[in-house]
Design a protein around this motif. Structure first.
Motif, short mmCIF file in Angstrom:
data_model
loop_
_atom_site.label_atom_id
_atom_site.label_comp_id
_atom_site.label_asym_id
_atom_site.label_seq_id
_atom_site.Cartn_x
_atom_site.Cartn_y
_atom_site.Cartn_z
N LEU A 158 49.01 35.81 45.26
CA LEU A 158 48.14 36.06 46.86
C LEU A 158 48.37 37.31 48.11
CD1 LEU A 158 44.99 33.73 48.26
CD2 LEU A 158 46.13 35.82 50.24
N VAL A 159 47.99 38.61 47.99
CA VAL A 159 47.96 39.41 48.43
C VAL A 159 47.28 39.61 49.51
CG1 VAL A 159 49.08 42.02 48.49
CG2 VAL A 159 49.34 40.91 46.45
N VAL A 202 45.18 36.91 43.67
CA VAL A 202 44.23 37.81 44.43
C VAL A 202 44.06 38.80 45.52
CG1 VAL A 202 42.75 36.01 46.13
CG2 VAL A 202 43.52 35.24 43.93
N LEU A 203 43.52 39.28 44.97
CA LEU A 203 43.75 40.44 46.54
C LEU A 203 42.75 40.77 47.48
CD1 LEU A 203 44.41 43.39 43.71
CD2 LEU A 203 46.13 41.78 44.76
N SER A 236 40.24 47.40 38.17
CA SER A 236 40.86 46.70 37.01
C SER A 236 40.82 45.35 37.03
CB SER A 236 42.32 46.77 36.80
OG SER A 236 43.32 46.62 37.92
N ALA A 237 40.00 44.66 38.50
CA ALA A 237 40.62 43.17 38.66
C ALA A 237 39.34 42.56 37.44
CB ALA A 237 39.68 42.82 39.44
N LYS A 238 39.60 41.25 36.95
CA LYS A 238 38.73 40.26 36.28
C LYS A 238 37.60 39.91 36.96
CE LYS A 238 39.39 36.13 33.97
NZ LYS A 238 39.89 35.10 32.84
N SER A 239 37.42 39.86 38.49
CA SER A 239 35.59 39.49 39.04
C SER A 239 36.18 40.01 40.34
CB SER A 239 35.38 38.52 39.08
OG SER A 239 37.24 37.50 38.80
N TYR A 253 41.70 38.98 40.50
CA TYR A 253 40.79 38.63 41.61
C TYR A 253 40.84 39.96 42.79
CZ TYR A 253 40.50 35.10 38.49
OH TYR A 253 40.60 34.13 37.50
N VAL A 254 39.29 40.40 43.80
CA VAL A 254 39.85 40.59 44.22
C VAL A 254 38.76 40.25 45.06
CG1 VAL A 254 38.77 44.19 45.24
CG2 VAL A 254 40.13 43.02 43.53
#
Length: 204
Positions: A47-48, A73-74, A99-102, A202-203
């Motif tokens: 997680l960032v 997780v961003l 580019s995130a998956k969701s 994930y963003v």
């Protein structure tokens, strides 16, 4: 090049060197994958926070080591991307987001009261701040009262308003409004499959 040679001769590195050398190790055509595996093996979820302040080299490291291999997780808000003078690049945030998956957006403001939030939305609502993906979206406010209460260490109330908290300087305060929300905030956006999440980014 001369600066790099001098630093090597003096055996010193700066913070940028730490990032660049790690990026170079992870992307090395012969040993890069082994280096990625070594870092990757230590983490299941990464997680960032404050991701809007990430620079391109930092994202290269995260992308190479974790994207598509671990749950990444961003958490960030590009509207708060104010550290370009320090190397942060909001374009990096946008590239990662795409580019995130969701992705998910927090729909509740836990910091400001409703009159302030509604006033700001009246001025800036649905505005794109430099990019169509950086929108000022409609949000609700958790606090409808424009005033709240803070607690001193001795338990006494300290009032505060839009102007902010103004307790005696020698007393620490903790706004009541912030006592519980972190749990509710987490519950609102953490993926329900967090116990066994699939690899991907994930963003929020």
């Amino acid at each position: 090049a001369d600066v790099r040679r001098r630093k090597r001769r003096m055996r010193v590195m700066d913070y940028d060197d730490l990032l660049v050398y790690l990026r170079d190790a992870l992307t090395h055509p012969e040993t890069g994958e082994d280096a990625c595996q070594r870092i990757r093996s230590r983490y299941v979820i990464v997680l960032v926070d404050e991701f809007q302040d990430t620079d391109p080299v930092q994202w290269e490291i995260l992308e190479c080591a974790f994207h598509g291999h671990r749950t990444l997780v961003l958490v960030g808000d590009p509207k708060q991307g104010i550290y370009a003078f320090r190397g942060a690049d909001v374009v990096t945030y946008l590239l990662a987001k795409r580019s995130a998956k969701s992705e998910a957006t927090l729909g509740m403001n836990w910091r400001s009261d409703r009159p302030l939030v509604r006033g700001l939305l009246h001025v800036l609502g649905d505005t794109a701040l430099g990019d169509a993906d950086i929108m000022v979206r409609d949000v609700d406010a958790a606090h409808s009262d424009p005033s709240a209460t803070a607690k001193r260490r001795d338990g006494a109330d300290v009032g505060w308003t839009h102007a902010g908290i103004a307790p005696p300087p020698n007393l620490a305060t903790q706004p009541v409004a912030r006592d519980a929300p972190p749990v509710r905030v987490a519950a609102e956006f953490v993926p329900t499959a967090v116990t066994n999440p699939p690899p991907g980014s994930y963003v929020f």
